[in-house]
Write an enzyme that holds these catalytic residues in place. Structure first.
Site, PDB file in Angstrom:
ATOM      1  N   ASP B 199     -50.459  37.695 -11.317  1.00 14.37           N
ATOM      2  CA  ASP B 199     -49.310  36.658 -11.236  1.00 14.37           C
ATOM      3  C   ASP B 199     -48.376  37.928 -10.495  1.00 14.37           C
ATOM      4  OD1 ASP B 199     -46.840  35.987 -11.451  1.00 14.37           O
ATOM      5  OD2 ASP B 199     -47.059  35.017 -13.398  1.00 14.37           O
ATOM      6  N   HIS B 200     -48.470  37.948  -9.317  1.00 13.48           N
ATOM      7  CA  HIS B 200     -47.662  38.932  -8.567  1.00 13.48           C
ATOM      8  C   HIS B 200     -46.252  39.069  -8.742  1.00 13.48           C
ATOM      9  CE1 HIS B 200     -46.569  35.239  -6.055  1.00 13.48           C
ATOM     10  NE2 HIS B 200     -45.533  36.034  -5.855  1.00 13.48           N
ATOM     11  N   HIS B 262     -45.163  31.866 -13.498  1.00 13.69           N
ATOM     12  CA  HIS B 262     -44.025  32.904 -13.274  1.00 13.69           C
ATOM     13  C   HIS B 262     -42.807  32.928 -14.380  1.00 13.69           C
ATOM     14  CE1 HIS B 262     -46.340  33.624  -9.843  1.00 13.69           C
ATOM     15  NE2 HIS B 262     -46.103  32.641  -9.129  1.00 13.69           N
TER      16      HIS B 262
END
Lengths: 351, 508
Positions: B199-200, B262
């Site tokens: 999950d960048h 996110h």
């Protein structure tokens, strides 16, 4: 934006800084430290350029102290403070003040600098050359948490290491040490892999390159093995070799950019190990402002305890090694064990 | 291997960076956008910062008829164009020696045999020590095939103490059932601890800083609770449309694409209790605790909103509405905007609503967490003096322009007493390096180091779906997405949703 102030005082400079920042529309900036550069007219440009580049990573107020005591008695009698305030695009990402201290004032730089320090933020003093013998006792050095010297710029670079060791005080650091971080990190990574015990080490670099000695002392201090210092044509540091029973672990950098890492039982590999610009060194120094114990331990190990391989070297530039070491220099193998013991016990005492 | 036995390492020696041990990275789907724009540049940037081990090797796997040299050229172009740090010949040389390309299809056994041969060759020629991470930069429908092939050809288990890790990208399923199925498929081949879900957002400095802000300081934590916090708004807005992703996006929608991963991760970091340590286990325990305390509003119709962007002028150009986009069914019910209200049932947060919203074609690209505080219980000023005073707020700006804004009241200069909102700003770019590392640099390095702190674990993924599934089910059965003109801050229904609670959205 640039403001020139002639025959001025610190409080006028402070007012100038606020005025300049208002004028460019950014009344507040998140500067994280004050960097004081003590230099002369000749080196100010280069030092300031490096500090400006480093300020991209660490926005700071940079104070450049240029001492001009004057050559004639008449000049020396007149003291005067001139300042050049630079804010905005002229000063990296922070603000810069060039302070020219004329006459007697040159001996009281701390009085000019103190009111110009950022509130609460750490202070770093950097002497690009001609560092005081005891940085921590220097009036400007006393103001700082971090004192950066550069042994490589000294007349006798290797001798300067001894001076640094003698006067070390927490917060001192030297760019000769900063320069070898990539080497140290690569060597540490190499030893993260399985290897047999290290019996001896050798560092090789051009003469008058204190980083080579420092790396050698660090290795000797950490590995507790005898370390030899060889001289090469450079550039800078050229090689490190760690002897193990299975063969040597070596890191060779002939061209100052790309090095070759060799480990027993593994293929040789290239690693980028470029010599870095001053700006990068300063940026690294500013990253951590706490005392560097590892540097202390390495620099205080003592240059004289490295073995100098004198085969390629002008004998006048080096102190004479101990007699038994001299004998050992060529065949080396056997005496390594005894030297190891000596180094080990001495290092034990110094802790 | 252990660092404690390495005499050159010392915890005091903080100049020495963490360098990954001997290892290599295999990228499946190496011709994709993500790989060229993010992964390859991140590999180069890591090498340039001296954080990759000597001998690090990069293997590309894709359906192309390429030689190693062609692959190297592709990486070269990607690095030149997208890398963050300047291009250096010697760094490139060090890296380029370790580039390999394996052409093939996922169901072709020969290609996987070739991959295995390549890995064995790298172990000999480059000393990668059998340690490889497999980055699955491919659509999720290929995951089962790829991991099964890896298992079949003996690639999923390392010899001796060498490791093999799998890296997967979102989406981690499209509901709880599919997420569990995906986890089952992957865990059948790789141990759960060897699976890294990217999950960048979690790799971003600002997100990591949420923990520093909360747990390294004394001045925020005492007011970080229901006594002082009125509500929290978490926003992730994009100004772009769906672009060429119609095939992927239609049927998925904003809530599944963004809220599930996110925004719920940001919520967890904002709301969780202090972990006992920064050990991955301690951290994940706290995140799980807070995620399982999340409760949905009773009336999902009133407290969730979805929308679709409509044809409009946005920031100087005319853009199509979602239903007019190429490849989208004109009757599509997919949400390009979603806003939901959640509460957290624990002592710290009971009664404090968390409003989450995300959307495409909104006013501008921004991600932020706004903690809005209660008004002062009593104001000793004349009426009128504080008319322009809003609520105090602390805003964590995740991107762009990373930083923190604090909003509070201040007296307006002049003879009368008048208090107005002002803001105090901390910008990362100002106080620290101009170019902090890209999220992918940090995450790739952590994969190679085996540090799982910044990766959501499968339990977190499943819990997030448990939160979102009822909402999606409700939407499936009731109504249609509201339309909002592209370039605005979402449908009026979303404003009405907050107005019902006597609140309003922040304009980010």
């Amino acid at each position: 934006m640039k403001i020139d102030l002639t025959n001025t005082t610190s409080s006028k400079i402070n007012a100038g800084l606020i005025e300049a920042r208002r004028a460019i529309g950014t009344p507040a900036v998140g500067m994280v430290l004050t960097l004081v550069i003590v230099t002369d007219e000749g080196n100010a440009y280069d030092a300031l350029k490096a500090a400006g580049d480093a300020s991209r990573e660490h926005p700071s107020r940079t104070l450049v102290v240029i001492k001009r005591p004057g050559r004639t008695p008449r000049d020396r009698a007149k003291s005067r403070l001139d300042a050049e305030v630079r804010v905005g695009s002229d000063a990296g990402t922070g603000e810069t003040v060039l302070l020219r201290l004329h006459g007697e004032l040159a001996n009281h730089a701390e009085a000019v600098v103190l009111p110009l320090l950022l509130p609460d933020a750490p202070v770093v003093v950097w002497w690009p050359e001609e560092a005081p013998e005891k940085p921590a006792e220097d009036p400007l050095g006393k103001l700082a948490q971090r004192r950066i010297t550069d042994a490589a710029s000294a007349e006798d670079p290797v001798g300067a290491l001894g001076v640094r060791a003698g006067s070390y005080s927490p917060g001192d650091t030297d760019l000769a040490w900063t320069r070898i971080t990539p080497w140290r990190s690569m060597l540490a990574a190499a030893l993260d892999q399985r290897h047999s015990a290290i019996s001896a080490a050798e560092v090789e670099g051009e003469p008058y390159n204190p980083s080579t000695e420092l790396l050698g002392m660090w290795l000797a201090d950490r590995l507790k093995v005898p370390v030899a210092r060889k001289v090469s044509d450079g550039p800078g540091l050229t090689a490190v070799r760690l002897d193990t029973a299975d063969g040597a672990i070596s890191l060779d950098r002939a061209d100052g950019a790309l090095a070759e890492l060799a480990m027993p039982g593994q293929p040789d590999r290239h690693v980028a190990l470029k010599r870095r610009e001053t700006a990068e060194l300063i940026a690294e120094e500013l990253r951590r402002l706490d005392p560097d114990e590892i540097y202390k331990s390495a620099v205080q190990f003592g240059v004289e305890r490295l073995k100098f391989d004198r085969s390629q070297e002008d004998s006048a530039t080096r102190p004479l090694p101990d007699e038994d070491e001299q004998k050992a220099a060529a065949p080396a193998k056997k005496s390594a064990a005894t030297a190891k013991k000596a180094a080990g016990s001495a290092a034990g005492k110094s802790k | 291997m252990s660092t404690s036995s390495n005499p050159l390492r010392d915890p005091q020696d903080r100049r020495l960076p963490r360098i990954a041990g001997p290892s290599g990275l295999v990228i499946f789907g190496v011709t994709g956008d993500l790989s060229r724009k993010k992964l390859m540049p991140a590999v180069y940037d890591l090498a340039n910062r001296g954080l990759l081990p000597p001998g690090f090797s990069l293997v590309g796997f894709a359906r192309r008829d390429w030689e190693d040299e062609d692959f190297a050229q592709v990486v070269h172009d990607a690095v030149k164009e997208h890398a963050r740090t300047p291009f250096r010949e010697e760094v490139w040389q060090q890296l380029a020696e370790g580039f390999r390309f394996v052409p093939g299809e996922f169901d072709d056994d020969n290609s996987f045999e070739a991959l295995r041969a390549t890995i064995d060759e790298l172990d000999k020629a480059r000393g990668t020590g059998g340690n490889f991470a497999f980055y699955l930069s491919v659509p999720p429908k290929f995951f089962p095939k790829v991991v099964q092939q890896l298992k079949k050809h003996g690639l999923s288990q390392g010899q001796g103490d060498s490791w093999r890790r799998a890296v997967i990208e979102k989406p981690f399923g499209h509901d709880l059932a599919s997420a569990q199925e995906l986890n089952r498929v992957v865990h059948e081949v790789f141990e759960p601890v060897d699976v890294f879900r990217i999950d960048h957002y979690l790799g971003k400095e600002t997100v990591q800083n949420i923990l520093a802000l909360r747990f390294a300081n004394t001045m925020f934590e005492p007011i970080w609770n229901r006594s002082y916090v009125d509500h929290v708004q978490i926003t992730m807005a994009e100004d772009i449309g769906i672009g060429g992703r119609a095939g992927y996006y239609d049927g998925i929608g904003a809530a599944r694409d963004v809220i599930q991963n996110h925004l719920l991760q940001l919520l967890a970091l904002t709301a969780m209790e202090e972990p006992g340590s920064f050990h991955p286990k301690a951290l994940v325990t706290e995140k799980l605790k807070v995620l399982s305390a999340v409760e949905l509003p009773e009336d999902l119709g009133r407290y969730t909103v979805r929308g679709q962007y409509a044809h409009a002028w946005q920031g100087g150009e005319e853009v199509l509405g979602y239903l007019e986009e190429e490849g989208i069914d004109p009757k599509s019910k997919t949400d390009t905007y979603a806003a939901i209200k959640l509460t957290i049932n624990n002592r710290r947060w009971a009664g404090v609503p968390f409003y989450l919203r995300t959307g495409k074609r909104l006013g501008r690209r921004v991600t932020e967490i706004a903690v809005v505080f209660k008004r002062a219980p009593y104001l000793p000023f004349e009426s009128g003096a504080t008319e322009e005073l809003g609520q105090n707020a602390l805003v964590i700006r995740v991107q762009p322009d990373e930083g923190i804004t604090v909003r509070f009241g201040s007296k307006v200069p002049g003879t009368s007493m008048e208090v107005r909102d002002v803001t105090m700003d901390f910008a990362y770019g100002e106080s620290f390096t101009e170019s902090s590392p890209e999220a992918y640099e940090r995450l790739l390095l952590d994969v190679l180091l085996g540090d799982a702190n910044l990766f959501p674990r499968h339990q977190e993924v499943e819990l997030s779906w448990m939160i979102l599934d009822p909402i999606e089910e409700h939407w499936e059965k009731h109504g249609r997405p509201a339309q909002y003109p592209a370039g605005t801050w979402g449908p009026v229904e979303a404003d009405e949703m907050l107005a019902r609670d006597g609140r309003s959205w922040r304009r980010p």
